[in-house]
Design a protein around this motif. Structure first.
Motif, mmCIF file in Angstrom:
data_model
loop_
_atom_site.group_PDB
_atom_site.id
_atom_site.type_symbol
_atom_site.label_atom_id
_atom_site.label_comp_id
_atom_site.label_asym_id
_atom_site.label_seq_id
_atom_site.Cartn_x
_atom_site.Cartn_y
_atom_site.Cartn_z
ATOM 1 N N ARG A 81 -4.088 4.484 3.975
ATOM 2 C CA ARG A 81 -4.163 5.163 5.285
ATOM 3 C C ARG A 81 -5.579 5.608 5.604
ATOM 4 N NH1 ARG A 81 1.030 8.720 4.519
ATOM 5 N NH2 ARG A 81 2.618 7.246 5.158
ATOM 6 N N ALA A 82 -6.326 5.988 4.568
ATOM 7 C CA ALA A 82 -7.705 6.442 4.764
ATOM 8 C C ALA A 82 -8.670 5.260 4.925
ATOM 9 C CB ALA A 82 -8.142 7.299 3.585
ATOM 10 N N GLY A 83 -8.172 4.039 4.726
ATOM 11 C CA GLY A 83 -9.022 2.862 4.854
ATOM 12 C C GLY A 83 -9.852 2.570 3.617
ATOM 13 N N TYR A 84 -9.533 3.190 2.491
ATOM 14 C CA TYR A 84 -10.286 2.966 1.248
ATOM 15 C C TYR A 84 -9.884 1.661 0.590
ATOM 16 C CZ TYR A 84 -11.952 7.843 1.223
ATOM 17 O OH TYR A 84 -12.557 9.035 1.518
ATOM 18 N N VAL A 85 -8.615 1.269 0.764
ATOM 19 C CA VAL A 85 -8.108 0.015 0.196
ATOM 20 C C VAL A 85 -7.339 -0.743 1.267
ATOM 21 C CG1 VAL A 85 -7.954 0.943 -2.151
ATOM 22 C CG2 VAL A 85 -5.938 1.006 -0.682
ATOM 23 N N LYS A 86 -7.222 -2.045 1.041
ATOM 24 C CA LYS A 86 -6.492 -2.915 1.958
ATOM 25 C C LYS A 86 -5.474 -3.676 1.127
ATOM 26 C CE LYS A 86 -7.591 -6.495 5.464
ATOM 27 N NZ LYS A 86 -6.252 -6.838 5.723
ATOM 28 N N SER A 87 -4.310 -3.904 1.699
ATOM 29 C CA SER A 87 -3.283 -4.653 0.974
ATOM 30 C C SER A 87 -3.085 -6.027 1.597
ATOM 31 C CB SER A 87 -1.961 -3.899 0.980
ATOM 32 O OG SER A 87 -1.419 -3.851 2.278
ATOM 33 N N VAL A 88 -2.696 -6.957 0.736
ATOM 34 C CA VAL A 88 -2.329 -8.302 1.169
ATOM 35 C C VAL A 88 -0.981 -8.595 0.525
ATOM 36 C CG1 VAL A 88 -2.909 -10.751 1.011
ATOM 37 C CG2 VAL A 88 -4.701 -9.080 1.463
ATOM 38 N N ARG A 89 -0.032 -9.009 1.340
ATOM 39 C CA ARG A 89 1.308 -9.299 0.831
ATOM 40 C C ARG A 89 1.374 -10.700 0.228
ATOM 41 N NH1 ARG A 89 4.702 -5.350 2.362
ATOM 42 N NH2 ARG A 89 4.256 -4.187 4.256
ATOM 43 N N GLY A 90 2.414 -10.924 -0.551
ATOM 44 C CA GLY A 90 2.660 -12.261 -1.097
ATOM 45 C C GLY A 90 2.394 -12.341 -2.577
ATOM 46 N N ALA A 91 2.680 -13.516 -3.135
ATOM 47 C CA ALA A 91 2.567 -13.735 -4.581
ATOM 48 C C ALA A 91 1.146 -13.503 -5.094
ATOM 49 C CB ALA A 91 3.021 -15.139 -4.933
ATOM 50 N N GLN A 92 0.158 -13.865 -4.302
ATOM 51 C CA GLN A 92 -1.237 -13.679 -4.712
ATOM 52 C C GLN A 92 -1.807 -12.375 -4.175
ATOM 53 O OE1 GLN A 92 -2.502 -15.899 -6.900
ATOM 54 N NE2 GLN A 92 -0.467 -16.810 -6.735
ATOM 55 N N TYR A 133 -3.947 -5.207 -3.853
ATOM 56 C CA TYR A 133 -4.879 -4.307 -3.171
ATOM 57 C C TYR A 133 -6.305 -4.589 -3.591
ATOM 58 C CZ TYR A 133 -0.824 -1.551 -1.842
ATOM 59 O OH TYR A 133 0.371 -1.134 -1.309
ATOM 60 N N HIS A 134 -7.223 -4.294 -2.690
ATOM 61 C CA HIS A 134 -8.643 -4.351 -3.026
ATOM 62 C C HIS A 134 -9.390 -3.312 -2.191
ATOM 63 C CE1 HIS A 134 -10.217 -6.490 0.601
ATOM 64 N NE2 HIS A 134 -8.959 -6.897 0.671
ATOM 65 N N LEU A 135 -10.588 -2.978 -2.648
ATOM 66 C CA LEU A 135 -11.422 -2.006 -1.940
ATOM 67 C C LEU A 135 -11.886 -2.591 -0.615
ATOM 68 C CD1 LEU A 135 -13.712 -0.772 -4.870
ATOM 69 C CD2 LEU A 135 -11.607 0.282 -4.024
ATOM 70 N N THR A 136 -12.039 -1.749 0.383
ATOM 71 C CA THR A 136 -12.530 -2.222 1.679
ATOM 72 C C THR A 136 -14.056 -2.183 1.756
ATOM 73 O OG1 THR A 136 -12.290 -0.007 2.626
ATOM 74 C CG2 THR A 136 -10.444 -1.546 2.921
ATOM 75 N N LYS A 137 -14.683 -1.472 0.814
ATOM 76 C CA LYS A 137 -16.149 -1.377 0.779
ATOM 77 C C LYS A 137 -16.634 -1.626 -0.640
ATOM 78 C CE LYS A 137 -15.954 2.634 3.809
ATOM 79 N NZ LYS A 137 -16.296 4.035 3.875
ATOM 80 N N ASP A 138 -17.925 -1.719 -0.772
ATOM 81 C CA ASP A 138 -18.540 -1.861 -2.091
ATOM 82 C C ASP A 138 -18.315 -0.570 -2.887
ATOM 83 O OD1 ASP A 138 -20.601 -3.628 -3.651
ATOM 84 O OD2 ASP A 138 -21.305 -1.549 -3.852
ATOM 85 N N PRO A 139 -18.102 -0.681 -4.218
ATOM 86 C CA PRO A 139 -17.894 0.519 -5.042
ATOM 87 C C PRO A 139 -19.006 1.569 -4.913
ATOM 88 C CG PRO A 139 -17.333 -1.431 -6.298
ATOM 89 C CD PRO A 139 -17.937 -1.905 -5.002
#
Length: 154
Positions: free
Chosen positions: A52-63, A66-72
């Motif tokens: 919700r805060a936009g820190y991570v983004k999700s992708v549905r499906g077998a592959q 979640y991943h970060l939306t910005k560089d660490p």
């Protein structure tokens, strides 16, 4: 006095670190759960906050996952803990504008300095710093295992 960060804040930091340790990959909640020994039900609640805060983004499906939306390097420990914990002030009167004594309270100086110090530390450490520290610790453990002839790899 005891300033405690809740499990939610600590687990959010560990989850964000997991995502940062696997750049370019989508990490599933059950992978984080397994590697960090944290309930996946609890992680699902936390990842909702991060998403919700936009820190991570999700992708549905077998592959998916979640991943970060910005560089660490763009996330600080302070950002993550403030998101999950709310105000990190060491005493409640620091954020309570209704305290009738605040203008005339000499001990407030102590709490202000402590609050400033805490924020300075938390805002100076990035997720990228934690990634480097984790890699260093992993290498240290491998060297120790090698010296002792023991392997904990699964």
């Amino acid at each position: 006095m005891s300033m405690k960060i809740s499990t939610k804040g600590r687990y959010a930091l560990r989850m964000m670190l997991e995502f940062a340790l696997h750049p370019g990959e989508y990490t599933k909640i059950n992978q984080v759960s397994e590697r960090q020994q944290i309930s996946d039900k609890y992680l699902e609640q936390i990842v909702t906050i991060l998403s919700r805060a936009g820190y991570v983004k999700s992708v549905r499906g077998a592959q998916g996952g979640y991943h970060l939306t910005k560089d660490p390097s763009e996330y600080t420990v302070g950002m993550i803990l403030t998101l999950t914990e709310g105000n990190l002030a060491p005493v409640s009167c620091m954020d309570d504008a209704t305290c009738a004594r605040s203008e005339y309270c000499s001990s407030r100086m102590v709490w202000k300095k402590l609050d400033d110090s805490i924020r300075q530390v938390l805002d100076s450490i990035t997720l990228a710093d934690l990634v480097e520290e984790q890699k260093r610790l992993n290498e240290e453990m491998k060297e120790k295992e090698h010296r002792n002839g023991v392997s904990y790899d699964t």
